[in-house]
Design an enzyme around this catalytic site. Sequence first.
Site, PDB file in Angstrom:
ATOM      1  CE  LYS A 170      28.452 -12.410   1.161  1.00 55.51           C
ATOM      2  NZ  LYS A 170      28.194 -13.882   1.210  1.00 55.51           N
ATOM      3  CD  GLU A 245      13.690  -8.790   3.038  1.00 57.91           C
ATOM      4  OE1 GLU A 245      13.480  -9.237   4.190  1.00 57.91           O
ATOM      5  OE2 GLU A 245      13.902  -9.494   2.061  1.00 57.91           O
ATOM      6  CB  CYS A 279      12.350 -12.485   5.929  1.00 54.65           C
ATOM      7  SG  CYS A 279      12.113 -11.989   4.213  1.00 54.65           S
ATOM      8  CD  GLU A 378      13.472 -13.932  10.680  1.00 49.60           C
ATOM      9  OE1 GLU A 378      12.797 -13.752   9.663  1.00 49.60           O
ATOM     10  OE2 GLU A 378      14.596 -13.407  10.860  1.00 49.60           O
TER      11      GLU A 378
END
Length: 478
Positions: A170, A245, A279, A378
Amino acid sequence: MRDYRKFYIDGAWVDPAAAHDLEVINPATEAVAGHITLGSEADVDRAVAAAARAFPSFSRTSRAERLELLGAIAAEYQKRIPDIAAAVTEEMGAPGWLATQAQAALGIGHIMTGIEVLKNYGFEEMQGTTLMVKEPIGVCAFITPWNWPINQIACKVVPALATGCTMVLKPSEIAPFSAIIWTEVMHAAGVPAGVFNLVNGDGPTVGAALSRHPQVDMVSFTGSTRAGVEVARAAAPTIKRVAQELGGKSANIILDDADLEKAVAGGVQAVMMNSGQSCNAPTRMLVPAAKMEAAKAIAKAAAEATTVGAPDGNAAMGPVVSKTQYDKIQSLIEKGIAEGATLVAGGPGKPEGLETGYYVKPTVFADVTNDMTIAREEIFGPVLAMLPYEGEAQALEIANDTVYGLAGYVQGSPDKARDIARQIRAGQISINGAGFDLNAPFGGYKQSGNGREWGAHGFAEFLEAKAIIGWGAGEAAE
């Protein structure tokens, strides 16, 4: 206008169970670039069933057969690199040079790395009279993000194929175009029916259905920590393996003996790469307090030299991926100003002359403390926070004072940098601007996830360990 309303299930492009179309927006133009259909639980059931049927035979294929298959995939992928790069640019705004040289290039990099690892990977070994076997885990579900779309597909699919697993992908519904081309590559390469399947959809529907599906043996997710929690929660009742992750807020420690100009300018450039949508970006720059004023001047010059423009030009930065992402970044820039950080470069609003498109100014804050929002959250945009420190012990304390632990960076003399690198609690540390290594494991500590991708370590995520006791007993008796 792209029209990708079918799913790839059991070796064929098929109609969804129900029509629920979604417009895909080009972030550079804010115009509709194409359409996909969002899948349902019925589509997930169909794809998982195909993968489950394919597993018994594919899991028994030989190393040679899987090497041949990966070689065919590499050949087909090479033909489609221009198409993949163009799709990445259109779906998430990466400049053409970045889409070709990094985004699309990482796909073939992972394929070729997987081939080399597979050639000599040890699937069996004797331990006394016990045969230790590493067997494919089964049906895998892959939920991948929009920021490095092909990279994250390739680093999951390649080791899964190499180890004999079957799978359902997906991709992000925000950036689905490159995943369709990847699927065309799989089909053209002759991947057996049911081994690789694709269902488009959103996280709450298709992602959740895959995560909780009783016939899915492993789910590998890349995305936000918040979404990762939901994947793990959905997967828990079926006790499947979950590899994740997730987010990061990586520290870049510039030691007192570093080349300040090179370290600061390089650190700014690393944050701005991919419009800050990585990231592992080094978004917290730790600078000796006595050198902060000099570092500010260097960072300001580097940020203001970062060109922003349409992805079809030569700009260093394109837009961020969506209005939602743009609004989030703007809110956090405003928060940095409100909480008292010094705005060194950039700031709120769009760059001059770029009123259409989700463009963000390359932004640098200094005099940041580690309790400020821009040091904790973040941002996932081109925003750097510069924090002062007094002594290496405090630098390490600040670096490790985060819920994240994906990556870390150190600049300075090799001996000192190596010592500091050992003490940063993160999954991958880069010393003095070293580039990435496709064989090095990628993944995080703490709330940055669990498990590792890339290279031989990536194979391990898709294997179960089996001990066959007494395998060699007859031979031993003889």
